[in-house]
Design an enzyme around this catalytic site. Structure first.
Site, PDB file in Angstrom:
ATOM      1  N   ASP A  25       0.845  -1.192   0.000  1.00 33.57           N
ATOM      2  CA  ASP A  25       0.000   0.000   0.000  1.00 33.57           C
ATOM      3  C   ASP A  25       0.884   1.247   0.000  1.00 33.57           C
ATOM      4  OD1 ASP A  25      -2.495   1.265  -0.042  1.00 33.57           O
ATOM      5  OD2 ASP A  25      -2.470   1.566   2.124  1.00 33.57           O
ATOM      6  N   TYR A  67       1.135   5.791  -0.590  1.00 31.77           N
ATOM      7  CA  TYR A  67       0.768   7.014   0.146  1.00 31.77           C
ATOM      8  C   TYR A  67       0.968   8.180  -0.825  1.00 31.77           C
ATOM      9  CZ  TYR A  67       1.048   9.828   4.553  1.00 31.77           C
ATOM     10  OH  TYR A  67       0.853  10.702   5.601  1.00 31.77           O
ATOM     11  N   HIS A 105      -3.541  14.215   0.860  1.00 35.13           N
ATOM     12  CA  HIS A 105      -3.716  13.316   2.002  1.00 35.13           C
ATOM     13  C   HIS A 105      -2.499  13.378   2.921  1.00 35.13           C
ATOM     14  CE1 HIS A 105      -4.702   9.753   4.363  1.00 35.13           C
ATOM     15  NE2 HIS A 105      -3.537   9.223   4.040  1.00 35.13           N
ATOM     16  N   ARG A 135       1.441  15.958  13.114  1.00 33.20           N
ATOM     17  CA  ARG A 135       2.690  16.658  13.406  1.00 33.20           C
ATOM     18  C   ARG A 135       2.469  18.165  13.266  1.00 33.20           C
ATOM     19  NH1 ARG A 135       3.825  12.816   9.744  1.00 33.20           N
ATOM     20  NH2 ARG A 135       4.180  14.382   8.137  1.00 33.20           N
ATOM     21  N   GLU A 181     -10.055   4.087   4.007  1.00 34.14           N
ATOM     22  CA  GLU A 181      -9.210   4.838   3.085  1.00 34.14           C
ATOM     23  C   GLU A 181      -9.681   4.501   1.679  1.00 34.14           C
ATOM     24  OE1 GLU A 181      -5.053   4.136   4.060  1.00 34.14           O
ATOM     25  OE2 GLU A 181      -5.176   5.577   5.716  1.00 34.14           O
ATOM     26  N   GLU A 198      -9.210   4.136  -1.983  1.00 32.98           N
ATOM     27  CA  GLU A 198      -8.014   3.943  -2.794  1.00 32.98           C
ATOM     28  C   GLU A 198      -8.361   3.211  -4.090  1.00 32.98           C
ATOM     29  OE1 GLU A 198      -4.525   2.497  -0.833  1.00 32.98           O
ATOM     30  OE2 GLU A 198      -5.176   3.178   1.151  1.00 32.98           O
ATOM     31  N   ASP A 258      -8.948   0.511   2.252  1.00 33.83           N
ATOM     32  CA  ASP A 258      -7.922   0.127   3.223  1.00 33.83           C
ATOM     33  C   ASP A 258      -8.433   0.490   4.620  1.00 33.83           C
ATOM     34  OD1 ASP A 258      -5.584  -0.391   4.618  1.00 33.83           O
ATOM     35  OD2 ASP A 258      -4.592   1.460   3.973  1.00 33.83           O
ATOM     36  N   ARG A 311      -7.410   3.704  13.540  1.00 34.52           N
ATOM     37  CA  ARG A 311      -6.487   4.818  13.790  1.00 34.52           C
ATOM     38  C   ARG A 311      -5.874   4.774  15.184  1.00 34.52           C
ATOM     39  NH1 ARG A 311      -5.394   5.841   8.731  1.00 34.52           N
ATOM     40  NH2 ARG A 311      -7.202   6.556   7.549  1.00 34.52           N
ATOM     41  N   GLN A 357      -3.242   2.090  15.161  1.00 38.68           N
ATOM     42  CA  GLN A 357      -2.162   2.562  14.284  1.00 38.68           C
ATOM     43  C   GLN A 357      -1.282   3.596  14.982  1.00 38.68           C
ATOM     44  OE1 GLN A 357      -3.766   4.352  10.736  1.00 38.68           O
ATOM     45  NE2 GLN A 357      -1.769   4.720   9.798  1.00 38.68           N
ATOM     46  N   TYR A 385       2.753   2.455  15.280  1.00 39.56           N
ATOM     47  CA  TYR A 385       3.406   2.632  13.976  1.00 39.56           C
ATOM     48  C   TYR A 385       4.844   3.142  14.029  1.00 39.56           C
ATOM     49  CZ  TYR A 385       3.177   7.738  13.298  1.00 39.56           C
ATOM     50  OH  TYR A 385       3.370   9.084  13.379  1.00 39.56           O
ATOM     51  N   LYS A 434      -3.941  -2.080  10.292  1.00 38.99           N
ATOM     52  CA  LYS A 434      -4.321  -2.184   8.877  1.00 38.99           C
ATOM     53  C   LYS A 434      -4.587  -3.617   8.438  1.00 38.99           C
ATOM     54  CE  LYS A 434      -3.073   2.080   7.337  1.00 38.99           C
ATOM     55  NZ  LYS A 434      -3.897   2.949   6.472  1.00 38.99           N
ATOM     56  N   THR A 470      -8.728  -5.700   4.105  1.00 39.79           N
ATOM     57  CA  THR A 470      -8.662  -4.756   2.989  1.00 39.79           C
ATOM     58  C   THR A 470      -9.682  -5.235   1.973  1.00 39.79           C
ATOM     59  OG1 THR A 470      -6.271  -4.487   3.332  1.00 39.79           O
ATOM     60  CG2 THR A 470      -7.169  -3.718   1.235  1.00 39.79           C
ATOM     61  N   THR A 516      -4.514   6.575   0.078  1.00 41.07           N
ATOM     62  CA  THR A 516      -5.764   7.317   0.200  1.00 41.07           C
ATOM     63  C   THR A 516      -5.814   8.445  -0.826  1.00 41.07           C
ATOM     64  OG1 THR A 516      -5.611   6.934   2.565  1.00 41.07           O
ATOM     65  CG2 THR A 516      -7.240   8.554   1.824  1.00 41.07           C
ATOM     66  N   GLU A 549      -9.451  12.580   7.862  1.00 43.85           N
ATOM     67  CA  GLU A 549      -9.374  13.929   7.294  1.00 43.85           C
ATOM     68  C   GLU A 549     -10.730  14.626   7.293  1.00 43.85           C
ATOM     69  OE1 GLU A 549      -7.394  11.690   3.989  1.00 43.85           O
ATOM     70  OE2 GLU A 549      -6.695  13.723   3.508  1.00 43.85           O
TER      71      GLU A 549
HETATM   72 MN    MN Z   1      -3.856   3.046   2.754  1.00 45.20          MN
END
Ligand code: MN
Length: 407
Positions: free
Chosen positions: A121, A123, A128, A137, A195, A197, A229, A233, A236, A240, A249, A253, A342, A356
């Site tokens: 997968d 990104y 996104h 962050r 997500e 995708e 996906d 959260r 994760q 992560y 994750k 899927t 995503t 989001e």
């Molecule tokens: Mn994904």
């Protein structure tokens, strides 16, 4: 009888012909016999039976319980089979044969269309990645990580839990720990997300030690599907760092039951967004054919559309992702699946995740089924999409839908 009497402009007309694998309800021998089919409107043509009935040499590829033999056959065979199928569903001489082997979708079960080999997968949406950066962050100088514009970031996921559209998704359990919590707790995820995708399906394999260049994309990738996906959260966020996504994750899927061949999407090819950083030669696509695809995705929760992410905004193309994934000498296997990442556009109504859309739960969505930040048990998430086709037509992508059930 279909397909000759399909309404004008049907997004699943003869210009599309996506592939799936189906079995008939109450098949005469009760065996649940699976065969490759192609979708025509709201019907499916038994492509394997048609090939056999018409004495086609492609019966060895189509009268099979999986798309894998066709995937492995390579690009020339893909074009030849598509040409033959197009003739079968449009030439009047085949009308009776084809009609007798065509079944309403309401009378068949659709199965996972190919055996998923490895699953990766990516990104690839700048919007996104920037949204996620701003959420997680907020104090960083740049919402993108320093590597983002230099390589397509990805991770290896869990192929064995890729499921076909319509499969229920059990809410995953695991560890979570908010920054202010003194210790982690175990339990069902309370921040279950989606997500939106696009998944790319590898047909022709490659050898270890032989990277696939940008120009090799069409020789190796057969087609694409919609992909959800599912992402926990809270799991994760705790797990992560520093190795990336894992149990948040890998529980499920979902992919659509229909794989749209790239040959059906020639009119949807577009240039990706302008590159803002110079690229290393193996990723530099400035001299290549347009690598983007104009796919208009729609995300619905319990039947209510919450977002319309435009795939044309993806910074990294599927060809670049394939080149990057193999540049170290890693091989491809028939049935490899890689997700785009995503898909999020620039506006709020184009975001491809609840993370989001609700800004990490801060702004609840008001849906007819109630307020939502993250998913509740019983929620059904459905992704649909279409692409521009020849002569102003639309090419429909098969939907991917899944219902959340309690842990
Ligand atoms: Mn994904």
């Amino acid at each position: 009888m279909p397909p000759f009497d399909l309404p004008e402009g049907d997004p699943f007309g003869p210009h599309n012909l996506p592939y799936g694998v189906f079995s008939r309800h109450g098949s005469p021998d009760g065996s649940g016999h699976r065969s490759v089919g192609v979708r025509l409107g709201d019907h499916v043509l038994d492509a394997g039976a048609a090939a056999t009935a018409l004495g086609s040499p492609y019966a060895t590829l189509l009268a099979r319980p999986s798309l894998n033999p066709l995937l492995a056959a390579g690009r020339t065979a893909w074009s030849d089979v598509r040409r033959a199928l197009t003739a079968w569903v449009t030439v009047p001489a085949h009308r009776e044969t084809v009609a007798s082997l065509t079944h309403p979708l309401s009378e068949v079960t659709l199965h996972l269309p190919f055996e998923v080999a490895d699953y990766v997968d990516f990104y690839a949406s700048e919007n996104h990645a920037r949204n996620v950066g701003r959420i997680f962050r907020p104090d960083a100088e740049d919402s993108l990580t320093p590597n983002w514009k230099h390589l397509p970031i990805g991770y290896h996921g869990r192929a064995g839990t890729v499921v076909v559209s319509g499969t229920d998704v059990v809410r995953p359990s695991g560890q979570r720990k908010a920054p202010a919590d003194p210790a982690p707790v175990f339990g069902p995820s309370v921040r279950l997300d989606i997500e939106a995708e696009v998944g790319f399906v590898v047909g022709a394999p490659s050898a270890m030690g032989a990277p696939v260049p940008l120009a090799g994309f069409r020789d190796h990738v057969f087609g694409l599907c919609l992909l959800n996906d599912w992402s926990a959260r809270d799991l994760q966020a705790w797990e992560y760092v520093p190795l990336g996504p894992f149990l948040g994750k890998s529980f499920a899927t979902s992919v659509s039951a229909w794989v749209t061949p790239l040959d059906a999407l020639e009119d949807a090819r577009v240039a990706p967004p302008a590159r803002t950083h110079p690229l290393l030669p193996y990723l530099d696509d400035s001299a290549e054919e347009p690598g983007g695809y104009d796919l208009r995705i729609s995300v619905a929760v319990n039947g209510h559309v919450v977002s319309e992410p435009p795939f044309s905004t993806m910074y990294w193309t599927a060809a670049q992702q394939l080149a990057h994934m193999t540049v170290n000498g890693a091989s491809l296997r028939t049935g490899d699946l890689y997700g785009s990442g995503t898909v999020s556009g620039t506006s709020e109504r184009e975001r491809g995740s609840l993370l989001e859309l609700t800004w990490n739960g801060r702004d609840a969505l008001e849906l007819p089924s109630g307020k939502r930040t993250f998913l509740e048990d019983g929620d059904v998430v459905t992704l649909t999409a279409w692409a521009p086709g020849p002569g102003g037509t639309r090419v429909g992508l098969g939907e991917v839908s899944g219902r959340v059930v309690s842990a």
